[in-house]
Structures are given as structure tokens and as C-alpha cells.
Design an enzyme around this catalytic site. Structure first.
Site, PDB file in Angstrom:
ATOM      1  N   TYR A  49       0.818  -1.219   0.000  1.00  0.00           N
ATOM      2  CA  TYR A  49       0.000   0.000   0.000  1.00  0.00           C
ATOM      3  C   TYR A  49       0.854   1.272   0.000  1.00  0.00           C
ATOM      4  O   TYR A  49       0.379   2.329   0.429  1.00  0.00           O
ATOM      5  CB  TYR A  49      -0.945  -0.003   1.204  1.00  0.00           C
ATOM      6  CG  TYR A  49      -2.221  -0.801   0.986  1.00  0.00           C
ATOM      7  CD1 TYR A  49      -3.138  -0.447  -0.009  1.00  0.00           C
ATOM      8  CD2 TYR A  49      -2.532  -1.897   1.777  1.00  0.00           C
ATOM      9  CE1 TYR A  49      -4.316  -1.162  -0.205  1.00  0.00           C
ATOM     10  CE2 TYR A  49      -3.712  -2.620   1.591  1.00  0.00           C
ATOM     11  CZ  TYR A  49      -4.597  -2.241   0.591  1.00  0.00           C
ATOM     12  OH  TYR A  49      -5.762  -2.941   0.396  1.00  0.00           O
ATOM     13  N   HIS A 115     -10.017  -6.178  -1.797  1.00  0.00           N
ATOM     14  CA  HIS A 115      -9.210  -5.216  -2.556  1.00  0.00           C
ATOM     15  C   HIS A 115      -9.193  -5.678  -3.997  1.00  0.00           C
ATOM     16  O   HIS A 115      -9.184  -6.886  -4.263  1.00  0.00           O
ATOM     17  CB  HIS A 115      -7.767  -5.183  -2.035  1.00  0.00           C
ATOM     18  CG  HIS A 115      -6.810  -4.560  -3.013  1.00  0.00           C
ATOM     19  ND1 HIS A 115      -6.660  -3.204  -3.125  1.00  0.00           N
ATOM     20  CD2 HIS A 115      -6.012  -5.113  -3.966  1.00  0.00           C
ATOM     21  CE1 HIS A 115      -5.789  -2.955  -4.099  1.00  0.00           C
ATOM     22  NE2 HIS A 115      -5.385  -4.099  -4.620  1.00  0.00           N
ATOM     23  N   GLU A 126       0.891  -5.502  -8.842  1.00  0.00           N
ATOM     24  CA  GLU A 126       0.363  -6.208  -7.657  1.00  0.00           C
ATOM     25  C   GLU A 126       0.448  -7.729  -7.816  1.00  0.00           C
ATOM     26  O   GLU A 126       0.727  -8.444  -6.851  1.00  0.00           O
ATOM     27  CB  GLU A 126      -1.085  -5.767  -7.407  1.00  0.00           C
ATOM     28  CG  GLU A 126      -1.172  -4.312  -6.984  1.00  0.00           C
ATOM     29  CD  GLU A 126      -2.590  -3.836  -6.714  1.00  0.00           C
ATOM     30  OE1 GLU A 126      -2.749  -2.655  -6.342  1.00  0.00           O
ATOM     31  OE2 GLU A 126      -3.540  -4.628  -6.866  1.00  0.00           O
TER      32      GLU A 126
HETATM   33  N1  LIG Z   1     -11.066   7.174   5.068  1.00  0.00           N
HETATM   34  C1  LIG Z   1     -10.552   5.958   5.238  1.00  0.00           C
HETATM   35  N2  LIG Z   1     -10.389   5.445   6.478  1.00  0.00           N
HETATM   36  C2  LIG Z   1      -9.856   4.224   6.670  1.00  0.00           C
HETATM   37  N3  LIG Z   1      -9.475   3.411   5.657  1.00  0.00           N
HETATM   38  C3  LIG Z   1      -9.641   3.874   4.421  1.00  0.00           C
HETATM   39  C4  LIG Z   1     -10.181   5.161   4.127  1.00  0.00           C
HETATM   40  N4  LIG Z   1     -10.206   5.324   2.789  1.00  0.00           N
HETATM   41  C5  LIG Z   1      -9.703   4.211   2.269  1.00  0.00           C
HETATM   42  N5  LIG Z   1      -9.360   3.334   3.238  1.00  0.00           N
HETATM   43  C6  LIG Z   1      -8.772   2.006   3.079  1.00  0.00           C
HETATM   44  O1  LIG Z   1      -7.718   2.055   2.138  1.00  0.00           O
HETATM   45  C7  LIG Z   1      -7.999   1.188   1.039  1.00  0.00           C
HETATM   46  C8  LIG Z   1      -7.466   1.833  -0.211  1.00  0.00           C
HETATM   47  O2  LIG Z   1      -8.180   3.002  -0.497  1.00  0.00           O
HETATM   48  P1  LIG Z   1      -8.603   3.383  -1.978  1.00  0.00           P
HETATM   49  O3  LIG Z   1      -9.077   4.779  -1.942  1.00  0.00           O
HETATM   50  O4  LIG Z   1      -7.513   2.979  -2.923  1.00  0.00           O
HETATM   51  O5  LIG Z   1      -9.877   2.444  -2.171  1.00  0.00           O
HETATM   52  P2  LIG Z   1     -10.164   1.264  -3.152  1.00  0.00           P
HETATM   53  O6  LIG Z   1      -9.323   1.388  -4.371  1.00  0.00           O
HETATM   54  O7  LIG Z   1     -11.628   1.108  -3.325  1.00  0.00           O
HETATM   55  O8  LIG Z   1      -9.717   0.043  -2.262  1.00  0.00           O
HETATM   56  P3  LIG Z   1      -8.642  -1.048  -2.533  1.00  0.00           P
HETATM   57  O9  LIG Z   1      -7.366  -0.336  -2.906  1.00  0.00           O
HETATM   58  O10 LIG Z   1      -8.542  -1.795  -1.226  1.00  0.00           O
HETATM   59  O11 LIG Z   1      -9.221  -1.873  -3.632  1.00  0.00           O
HETATM   60  C9  LIG Z   1      -9.519   1.011   1.076  1.00  0.00           C
HETATM   61  O12 LIG Z   1      -9.946  -0.203   0.515  1.00  0.00           O
HETATM   62  C10 LIG Z   1      -9.799   1.043   2.555  1.00  0.00           C
HETATM   63  O13 LIG Z   1      -9.594  -0.236   3.127  1.00  0.00           O
END
Ligand SMILES: Nc1ncnc2c1ncn2[C@@H]1O[C@H](COP(=O)(O)OP(=O)(O)OP(=O)(O)O)[C@@H](O)[C@H]1O
Length: 137
Positions: A49, A115, A126
Site C-alpha cells: 500500500y 481489494h 500487484e
Molecule cells: N477514510 C478511510 N479510512 C480508513 N481506511 C480507508 C479510508 N479510505 C480508504 N481506506 C482504506 O484504504 C484502502 C485503499 O483506499 P482506496 O481509496 O484505494 O480504495 P479502493 O481502491 O476502493 O480500495 P482497494 O485499494 O482496497 O481496492 C480502502 O480499501 C480502505 O480499506
């Protein structure tokens, strides 16, 4: 054929819905080309991440992703990246469309069940992070 990376996150593994989530993929034209259950270390999660390093929730995200085992998969199919994102639903389960994985199995924006790679370019990075070429069949 296009490939994408999917992770069933610790919340969904703990709930015992691995099979139900995999069924969504297989029933919607995504084939499992690789799969394993792993316990991520803090270093693994932080590296995976790394793009979110500056986000305020980064620490929580790493803590959550290491809170229990995850199931990592390579999904293969036509438009696999977009298809998987569609099946997952919005990041926040409260905003996820009815019938999506997150609407049905996720609790909150951090414990959001799955994810999925967000682009073909990231999918390649990834997939290579988790799997050797010979494991993808
Ligand atoms: N405001 C937040 N508070 C806590 N965790 C968050 C928040 N926003 C995102 N996350 C976490 O970080 C991950 C990555 O965020 P991103 O914005 O890339 O979402 P996504 O692309 O839908 O999810 P992923 O990357 O897991 O597929 C999210 O899946 C979530 O688990």
C-alpha cells in the site's frame, strides 16, 4: 486475457465468507488463475500500500491488513480489472450498490472485505508482488 489482483481482506476471512466471495467471481466470468492464503507482515502491507503512505489512514490500513490472514488471487477474464471493481462495489460499503460484495459482506470503509487492482498497470505490479509466474496457471 486480462488479469487482476484480488485480496479477500482479514474481516471477510474471519467472517467465513471466502467461498461466497469466490462464487461472485466465478459466477461472473472471472476465473481463478492463482490463489493462496497468507499472513501479511507489517513490511508486506506497507510495501503493498506504499501509494497510500501519505494518507492519514495509512497506519490503520497496515494494522488492519495484518490483523489476520488474507486470501490473494489472480482473477482472469474479459475486462477483469473493471469487472472485479464492479463486483466489489464502492470503497465505502454504505455507498456500495446493492448486490455488490462490499454491500453484502463489508462493515466499514476500513474493513471493506476486498481489494481489487484499480488499473491494468497496477494489476501487473500487484500480481508480481504476490505470485511467481509458475503459480499463475
Ligand atoms: N477514510 C478511510 N479510512 C480508513 N481506511 C480507508 C479510508 N479510505 C480508504 N481506506 C482504506 O484504504 C484502502 C485503499 O483506499 P482506496 O481509496 O484505494 O480504495 P479502493 O481502491 O476502493 O480500495 P482497494 O485499494 O482496497 O481496492 C480502502 O480499501 C480502505 O480499506
Amino acid at each position: 486475457m486480462e488479469q487482476t489482483l484480488s485480496i479477500i481482506k482479514p474481516d471477510a476471512v474471519k467472517k467465513g465468507v471466502i467461498g461466497k466471495i469466490i462464487d461472485r467471481f466465478e459466477s461472473n466470468g472471472l476465473r481463478i488463475a492463482a490463489m493462496k492464503k497468507v499472513q501479511l507482515s507489517e513490511q508486506d502491507a506497507a510495501e503493498f500500500y506504499a501509494v497510500h503512505k501519505e494518507r492519514p489512514f495509512f497506519g490503520e490500513l497496515v494494522e488492519f491488513m495484518t490483523s489476520g490472514p488474507v486470501v490473494v488471487m489472480v482473477l482472469e477474464g474479459e475486462n477483469a480489472v473493471a469487472k472485479n471493481r464492479e463486483l466489489m462495489g464502492a470503497t465505502n460499503p454504505k455507498e456500495a450498490a446493492p448486490g455488490t460484495i462490499r454491500a453484502d459482506f463489508a462493515e466499514s470503509i476500513d474493513a471493506n472485505a476486498v481489494h481489487g487492482s484499480d488499473s491494468l498497470e497496477n494489476a501487473k505490479i500487484e500480481i508480481a508482488f504476490f505470485f511467481a509466474k509458475r503459480e499463475i496457471v
